[in-house]
Write an enzyme that holds these catalytic residues in place. Sequence first.
Site, PDB file in Angstrom:
ATOM      1  N   CYS A  10       0.788  -1.238   0.000  1.00  0.00           N
ATOM      2  CA  CYS A  10       0.000   0.000   0.000  1.00  0.00           C
ATOM      3  C   CYS A  10       0.823   1.294   0.000  1.00  0.00           C
ATOM      4  CB  CYS A  10      -0.944   0.017   1.191  1.00  0.00           C
ATOM      5  SG  CYS A  10      -2.020  -1.410   1.236  1.00  0.00           S
ATOM      6  N   ARG A  25      15.201   2.062   2.629  1.00  0.00           N
ATOM      7  CA  ARG A  25      15.231   0.800   1.879  1.00  0.00           C
ATOM      8  C   ARG A  25      14.704  -0.356   2.736  1.00  0.00           C
ATOM      9  NH1 ARG A  25      20.484  -0.574   0.664  1.00  0.00           N
ATOM     10  NH2 ARG A  25      20.767   1.317  -0.564  1.00  0.00           N
ATOM     11  N   SER A  26      13.634  -0.075   3.492  1.00  0.00           N
ATOM     12  CA  SER A  26      13.049  -1.151   4.295  1.00  0.00           C
ATOM     13  C   SER A  26      12.344  -2.134   3.366  1.00  0.00           C
ATOM     14  CB  SER A  26      12.061  -0.578   5.314  1.00  0.00           C
ATOM     15  OG  SER A  26      10.912  -0.081   4.674  1.00  0.00           O
ATOM     16  N   ASP A  33      19.967   4.205   1.906  1.00  0.00           N
ATOM     17  CA  ASP A  33      19.675   3.850   3.303  1.00  0.00           C
ATOM     18  C   ASP A  33      20.905   4.139   4.134  1.00  0.00           C
ATOM     19  OD1 ASP A  33      21.388   1.683   3.262  1.00  0.00           O
ATOM     20  OD2 ASP A  33      19.883   0.235   3.916  1.00  0.00           O
ATOM     21  N   ILE A  34      20.836   3.734   5.398  1.00  0.00           N
ATOM     22  CA  ILE A  34      21.885   4.103   6.328  1.00  0.00           C
ATOM     23  C   ILE A  34      23.220   3.451   5.968  1.00  0.00           C
ATOM     24  CG2 ILE A  34      21.472   2.304   8.055  1.00  0.00           C
ATOM     25  CD1 ILE A  34      21.199   5.022   9.915  1.00  0.00           C
TER      26      ILE A  34
HETATM   27  N1  LIG Z   1       5.728   0.353   7.835  1.00  0.00           N
HETATM   28  C1  LIG Z   1       4.788   0.832   7.067  1.00  0.00           C
HETATM   29  O1  LIG Z   1       4.033   0.104   6.443  1.00  0.00           O
HETATM   30  C2  LIG Z   1       4.622   2.290   6.937  1.00  0.00           C
HETATM   31  C3  LIG Z   1       5.557   3.168   7.416  1.00  0.00           C
HETATM   32  N2  LIG Z   1       5.379   4.501   7.276  1.00  0.00           N
HETATM   33  C4  LIG Z   1       6.338   5.440   7.809  1.00  0.00           C
HETATM   34  O2  LIG Z   1       7.539   5.398   7.073  1.00  0.00           O
HETATM   35  C5  LIG Z   1       8.651   5.552   7.927  1.00  0.00           C
HETATM   36  C6  LIG Z   1       9.587   4.386   7.724  1.00  0.00           C
HETATM   37  O3  LIG Z   1       8.954   3.172   8.028  1.00  0.00           O
HETATM   38  P1  LIG Z   1       9.694   1.773   7.766  1.00  0.00           P
HETATM   39  O4  LIG Z   1      10.162   1.703   6.376  1.00  0.00           O
HETATM   40  O5  LIG Z   1       8.776   0.727   8.258  1.00  0.00           O
HETATM   41  O6  LIG Z   1      10.957   1.942   8.765  1.00  0.00           O
HETATM   42  P2  LIG Z   1      12.276   1.076   8.952  1.00  0.00           P
HETATM   43  O7  LIG Z   1      12.853   1.489  10.245  1.00  0.00           O
HETATM   44  O8  LIG Z   1      12.011  -0.347   8.668  1.00  0.00           O
HETATM   45  O9  LIG Z   1      13.242   1.578   7.777  1.00  0.00           O
HETATM   46  C7  LIG Z   1      13.849   2.822   7.796  1.00  0.00           C
HETATM   47  C8  LIG Z   1      14.745   3.004   6.579  1.00  0.00           C
HETATM   48  O10 LIG Z   1      15.315   4.307   6.603  1.00  0.00           O
HETATM   49  C9  LIG Z   1      16.732   4.212   6.477  1.00  0.00           C
HETATM   50  N3  LIG Z   1      17.378   5.283   7.209  1.00  0.00           N
HETATM   51  C10 LIG Z   1      17.343   5.510   8.547  1.00  0.00           C
HETATM   52  N4  LIG Z   1      18.097   6.594   8.842  1.00  0.00           N
HETATM   53  C11 LIG Z   1      18.620   7.042   7.694  1.00  0.00           C
HETATM   54  C12 LIG Z   1      19.484   8.113   7.356  1.00  0.00           C
HETATM   55  N5  LIG Z   1      19.963   8.936   8.272  1.00  0.00           N
HETATM   56  N6  LIG Z   1      19.794   8.291   6.055  1.00  0.00           N
HETATM   57  C13 LIG Z   1      19.313   7.475   5.118  1.00  0.00           C
HETATM   58  N7  LIG Z   1      18.507   6.450   5.370  1.00  0.00           N
HETATM   59  C14 LIG Z   1      18.168   6.219   6.649  1.00  0.00           C
HETATM   60  C15 LIG Z   1      17.068   2.862   7.040  1.00  0.00           C
HETATM   61  O11 LIG Z   1      18.335   2.411   6.600  1.00  0.00           O
HETATM   62  C16 LIG Z   1      15.900   2.024   6.506  1.00  0.00           C
HETATM   63  O12 LIG Z   1      16.147   1.661   5.169  1.00  0.00           O
HETATM   64  C17 LIG Z   1       8.092   5.682   9.335  1.00  0.00           C
HETATM   65  O13 LIG Z   1       8.024   7.040   9.684  1.00  0.00           O
HETATM   66  C18 LIG Z   1       6.713   5.095   9.234  1.00  0.00           C
HETATM   67  O14 LIG Z   1       5.815   5.687  10.137  1.00  0.00           O
HETATM   68  C19 LIG Z   1       4.313   4.971   6.633  1.00  0.00           C
HETATM   69  C20 LIG Z   1       3.367   4.161   6.164  1.00  0.00           C
HETATM   70  C21 LIG Z   1       3.444   2.738   6.293  1.00  0.00           C
END
Ligand SMILES: NC(=O)C1=CN([C@@H]2O[C@H](COP(=O)(O)OP(=O)(O)OC[C@H]3O[C@@H](n4cnc5c(N)ncnc54)[C@H](O)[C@@H]3O)[C@@H](O)[C@H]2O)C=CC1
Length: 332
Positions: free
Chosen positions: A150, A185-186, A208-209
Amino acid sequence: MSAPKSSTSCKVMLSKHVANVLLEEVQEGLKTLEKPPHLVGFLANNDPAALMYAQWTQKTCEEYGFRYSLREVSRDEIEEAIIAANADADVDGIIVYYPIFNNRQDQYLQQIVDISKDVEGLSHQYIFNMYQNIRFLDPETKRQKSILPCTSLANIKILEYLNIYNTILPYGNRLHGHTICVVNRSEVVGRPLAALLANDGACVYSVDITGIQKFTRGEGLKNRRHEVVDMEGATLKDVAPLCDVVISGVPGDKYKFDTSLLREGAVCINFSSEKNFGPEVKEKASIFVPSIGKVTIVVLLRNLLRLVQNRRMDNVKPAAATERPGTLEANS
Ligand SMILES: NC(=O)C1=CN([C@@H]2O[C@H](COP(=O)(O)OP(=O)(O)OC[C@H]3O[C@@H](n4cnc5c(N)ncnc54)[C@H](O)[C@@H]3O)[C@@H](O)[C@H]2O)C=CC1
Ligand SMILES: Nc1nc(=O)c2c([nH]1)NC[C@@H]1CN(c3ccc(C(=O)N[C@@H](CCC(=O)O)C(=O)O)cc3)C=[N+]21
């Protein structure tokens, strides 16, 4: 007399405009059904973000003529609860809020949800189709579209609305010529998004990080699906200025995208629940989309509708991954 400082030419685009267009399409589809589709959400953690998302989904469902039931269960009950919902003819779609165990058991649970009820597209078959650029469950007859995750699809719907997708080009190549940066890149959002954009013809820098990867279909889009190259030693400074679209989804309130790296007139989209772009983004961007949550939820409803339509075509092929007890019964 000095002229007043002019406001920026950046257009701030709110996601509700995109959500409304998609809602119209969804409501047209709803009219063709005898009864409203029923989505069941399983909450088995104490995550306030998951509860908020669930309540928001419930509200949207009720507003637009879908049924939604939130089922709060314990971790010990979740597996049996999903299996029961798979077999229940009154349940059309299932969403399980993660994390629950926060380890590989969560991936196990994702594969238990029957593929014909998986609104988030987390089943192996759907993920395989997405990465392999296979758009239909029935590639010969092309009647049943595969389900996409989604939040990734919501970003794509926004790019379509903004006419970044060029409809002069054939379907599947409409991002040819665009260079897009995705910061995240989650496995749930960022990597699928990078793959989908590259499969549609874009050159994608996935940040990503740990570093940067480039996703493309090769020169002249010669490949059928994207390939990935590690860009050893590259930093955001090297890639961000090349991009006409920047999509950021970094969790936490510490992160800010360095807007001094933006190309003049870039389109910027934030999908994080935090503000990844500071207000100064408007000095550089041509269009800024500050959040996308509303679109994500409408895409969820669109996926639910698609599941019902796919099941109505009543020839869901029992792929290897779906051959589990209960599956055939639930599909019949
Ligand atoms: N999980 C979901 O289905 C959804 C998540 N979101 C929002 O999206 C955001 C991310 O969620 P997820 O992908 O599940 O989080 P996650 O924690 O699994 O992934 C975070 C990603 O960001 C990267 N990252 C972190 N710090 C960084 C930096 N300083 N520079 C570059 N890349 C960096 C990480 O390496 C990783 O690839 C959250 O704010 C969440 O609320 C929104 C809608 C749905
Ligand atoms: N299987 C599964 N799928 C998910 O998609 C999932 C999940 N589990 N577990 C929990 C997290 C959390 N999550 C949120 C998404 C948007 C907002 C949200 O509200 N976003 C608004 C901003 C909030 C506001 O309006 O204040 C927006 O982006 O416009 C909140 C939370 C989805 N999750």
